[in-house]
Design a protein around this motif. Sequence first.
Motif, PDB file in Angstrom:
ATOM      1  N   LYS A  59       1.108  -1.369  -0.324  1.00 27.11           N
ATOM      2  CA  LYS A  59      -0.128  -0.215   0.096  1.00 27.11           C
ATOM      3  C   LYS A  59       0.939   1.156   0.113  1.00 27.11           C
ATOM      4  N   MET A  60       1.971   1.094   1.035  1.00 30.87           N
ATOM      5  CA  MET A  60       2.662   2.534   1.198  1.00 30.87           C
ATOM      6  C   MET A  60       3.210   2.711  -0.859  1.00 30.87           C
ATOM      7  N   ASP A  61       3.849   1.192  -1.481  1.00 29.89           N
ATOM      8  CA  ASP A  61       4.280   1.834  -2.726  1.00 29.89           C
ATOM      9  C   ASP A  61       3.529   2.602  -3.673  1.00 29.89           C
ATOM     10  N   LEU A  62       2.366   1.575  -3.481  1.00 26.22           N
ATOM     11  CA  LEU A  62       1.329   2.375  -4.086  1.00 26.22           C
ATOM     12  C   LEU A  62       0.564   3.779  -3.978  1.00 26.22           C
ATOM     13  N   LEU A  63       1.559   3.997  -2.710  1.00 23.62           N
ATOM     14  CA  LEU A  63       0.878   5.505  -2.634  1.00 23.62           C
ATOM     15  C   LEU A  63       1.773   6.672  -2.976  1.00 23.62           C
ATOM     16  N   LEU A  64       3.051   5.463  -3.036  1.00 28.97           N
ATOM     17  CA  LEU A  64       4.424   6.183  -3.431  1.00 28.97           C
ATOM     18  C   LEU A  64       3.734   6.191  -4.856  1.00 28.97           C
ATOM     19  N   LEU A  65       3.708   5.164  -5.631  1.00 29.47           N
ATOM     20  CA  LEU A  65       3.709   5.308  -7.052  1.00 29.47           C
ATOM     21  C   LEU A  65       3.063   6.873  -7.821  1.00 29.47           C
ATOM     22  N   SER A  66       1.444   6.787  -6.657  1.00 33.81           N
ATOM     23  CA  SER A  66       0.719   8.038  -6.623  1.00 33.81           C
ATOM     24  C   SER A  66       1.202   9.293  -7.077  1.00 33.81           C
ATOM     25  N   THR A  67       1.934   9.076  -6.373  1.00 34.35           N
ATOM     26  CA  THR A  67       2.873  10.823  -5.519  1.00 34.35           C
ATOM     27  C   THR A  67       3.696  10.533  -6.770  1.00 34.35           C
ATOM     28  N   HIS A  68       4.532  10.296  -7.144  1.00 35.84           N
ATOM     29  CA  HIS A  68       5.613  10.664  -8.354  1.00 35.84           C
ATOM     30  C   HIS A  68       4.643  10.531  -9.727  1.00 35.84           C
ATOM     31  N   CYS A  69       3.203   9.605 -10.011  1.00 33.20           N
ATOM     32  CA  CYS A  69       2.845  10.438 -11.315  1.00 33.20           C
ATOM     33  C   CYS A  69       2.121  11.792 -11.139  1.00 33.20           C
ATOM     34  N   SER A  70       1.749  11.813  -9.714  1.00 38.87           N
ATOM     35  CA  SER A  70       1.204  13.242 -10.003  1.00 38.87           C
ATOM     36  C   SER A  70       2.266  14.321 -10.158  1.00 38.87           C
ATOM     37  N   ARG A  71       3.240  13.895  -9.590  1.00 44.86           N
ATOM     38  CA  ARG A  71       4.280  15.098  -9.899  1.00 44.86           C
ATOM     39  C   ARG A  71       5.211  15.409 -11.355  1.00 44.86           C
ATOM     40  N   TYR A  72       5.377  13.906 -12.114  1.00 45.74           N
ATOM     41  CA  TYR A  72       5.187  14.108 -13.168  1.00 45.74           C
ATOM     42  C   TYR A  72       4.552  14.527 -13.646  1.00 45.74           C
ATOM     43  N   ALA A  73       3.052  14.553 -14.596  1.00 41.67           N
ATOM     44  CA  ALA A  73       2.056  14.752 -14.524  1.00 41.67           C
ATOM     45  C   ALA A  73       1.996  16.412 -14.705  1.00 41.67           C
ATOM     46  N   ALA A  74       2.998  17.154 -12.842  1.00 37.42           N
ATOM     47  CA  ALA A  74       2.492  18.595 -12.854  1.00 37.42           C
ATOM     48  C   ALA A  74       4.001  19.092 -13.457  1.00 37.42           C
ATOM     49  N   ILE A  75       4.854  18.371 -13.850  1.00 38.92           N
ATOM     50  CA  ILE A  75       6.116  18.896 -14.683  1.00 38.92           C
ATOM     51  C   ILE A  75       5.260  19.233 -16.137  1.00 38.92           C
ATOM     52  N   LEU A  76       4.232  18.098 -16.824  1.00 38.55           N
ATOM     53  CA  LEU A  76       4.522  18.237 -17.985  1.00 38.55           C
ATOM     54  C   LEU A  76       3.302  18.841 -18.139  1.00 38.55           C
ATOM     55  N   SER A  77       2.290  19.609 -17.131  1.00 41.41           N
ATOM     56  CA  SER A  77       1.148  20.065 -17.453  1.00 41.41           C
ATOM     57  C   SER A  77       1.680  21.683 -17.518  1.00 41.41           C
ATOM     58  N   SER A  78       2.842  21.883 -16.293  1.00 39.74           N
ATOM     59  CA  SER A  78       3.702  23.169 -16.893  1.00 39.74           C
ATOM     60  C   SER A  78       4.233  23.578 -18.263  1.00 39.74           C
ATOM     61  N   ILE A  79       3.994  22.735 -19.123  1.00 43.50           N
ATOM     62  CA  ILE A  79       4.359  22.818 -20.373  1.00 43.50           C
ATOM     63  C   ILE A  79       3.499  23.472 -21.208  1.00 43.50           C
ATOM     64  N   CYS A  80       2.263  22.866 -21.499  1.00 50.34           N
ATOM     65  CA  CYS A  80       1.362  22.581 -21.519  1.00 50.34           C
ATOM     66  C   CYS A  80       0.491  23.296 -21.232  1.00 50.34           C
TER      67      CYS A  80
END
Length: 627
Positions: free
Chosen positions: A594-615
């Motif tokens: 469960k901790m890994d799922l939460l950690l993966l979710s956080t990484h997906c969110s942060r990566y989306a933020a980087i790409l969204s800042s471009i778009c």
Amino acid sequence: MEMRAIEDIGIGQDLTPPLRPLAAVVHDAAFGTRCSACFTVLPPQPFPPSALNFPGYVPTDTRATPLYCSLACSAADSPLHFSSFEHRLIALFATSPPSTWHSSTELRLSLRLAHVFQNLPRYMSFLGENEKPGGCLERMAGLMTNREKFVFDEIKKALIARDNKSSGKVKRIREGARMMAWARGKDVSSGRFAFEETVLCLVMTNAVEVQEMTGFCIGIAVYDATFSWINHSCSPNCCYWFLMGPGDDEQPPLRIAPASKDGRNVSYLVMGGGISDRNGYGPRLVVRSIDAVSKGEEVTIGYLDLVQPKEMRQAELWFKYRFSCSCKRCGAVPTSYVDHALQALRTDNPKNPEHSPDEIEKLVQNLVAAISGYLVTGDAKSCCRDLEFLLYDESVEPKEAELPRRVKLHPFNHLSINACLSLASAYRVRASDLLALNLELEGNHKLEALNMHKTSCAYYLLVAGIVNHFYAFEPSTVVGAANLWIDAGASLLNLAGNFLWDDDLQVDSLFLLLECDGCRDVHKFERCQKRQLDKCTAKIASNVWCFLATESNFLKFIENPIDFRWLKSPAASEVSDADSGLQVEKCIHHHEIKMDLLLLSTHCSRYAAILSSICHGLPTNFRRYQH
């Protein structure tokens, strides 16, 4: 015409101020949920139109009545709704549905534009000077109408072929123009609807889907030449995004200018200009760079979904806009890597049997039918059954338990990607339905809902990983990648916090999850480069994938949904059913999953933020898109 940069522009910069539309309407399905003026989500008690006593008003189904988020929006939009006779068209759809139109959206937008154009004296003089024989206008408000190509060219082809039957598109345009004329109070017995046909063709050529940052479509709009003169490319250097709600006083400068094909500046921008300034309603549009643009370089955008093979893009461009693309991606010899991958039919696994051309054609037809069927009917159970059966080959039974299932299509194939997106949605719907019907889940029902939820997460993660892989080779896929990472992160977060779990780990303890081997603290995490996030996300995904993918034979074939280097090695792609089962059992009994799922979710969110800042220019807050 084309638009060019008037200065050097870096990646992730706005090229235009927020542009008001010439006209905009919400989709039929958005009535009752979105403000018809600014397109924001309606408050609990929305405001009705401010012109209910308008002459000729015909009450209609409240589900097709425009509603507004404020009195200001009602006052700005509802007079145009009634004066353009949009309400009469809605009533016509309710009483006598047309044969070729399943939605009134494009016709309602055309009625609004027709009303705007006919009430501008300067524009009406432009009509008279430029009208061609047969009532065909090449341009209206500086925008191409394409009526000659859509209607007259098709009729000429039919005459040459001695076929008296009109094409489906011609029939649709003629029927739509007739309904517009009826709504505007014209005598439809004459059969003369040249003006309505021309406006409708303009809308079909220039209208764009209004999308939220998540990619959800809520309406359509037509913008003036500042935006509409930007040409298409399958490898564009810019994208566009929308601002909903009231505007602010800050107006960034316009950094592009019109030019003809030979590079000469064009002295006018909008014939009958200033139309959009008079409206004061509708979603505002901003053009933004996704690649560096040099001074004098042409600015381009994508008119369609760019995660499609070349043949599909060319066919769609010709059908919708009547031109063929000759951009660097379409003209690449040999074919670009992304286009080659989107048409890949099989993996490098030598144990995968070759399929005959007839088998491949039948598979493609069945996949298209299954995906279309789900979009039309919403039958999630049938979608899961049919698509997963088509994605892997049960006709070749493995002789030993350690042999993998035979996958019919390469995971990068465009049909495989669309099928996985449909499956992600279908499994999420099934899990939600099961929860709604069984509020106190126990035993098998609880496990079934959990399995559906995690399978949905797995498909979202896989598609996000595939499109992100394409992004490394084709920067124009950044918009799709950002949206998919948002979906994957939200889905994983919901799974990790779902009440189906037996332990008492709280999702609110997210501050514990900002540490991993590659991201030591929150400040470094915010500035983490895309390459490092890729590496961290792939590592964490490999830890939880066996747990997410256990219920799907197709997903069991995937070794890592983020890092696809294993696809190059046939030996590494063989994931046995027996080994997968052992891995799943191990994962389920570990509290760390469960901790890994939460950690993966956080990484997906942060990566989306980087790409969204471009778009989009603004960092994406993951919780905003949790719904």
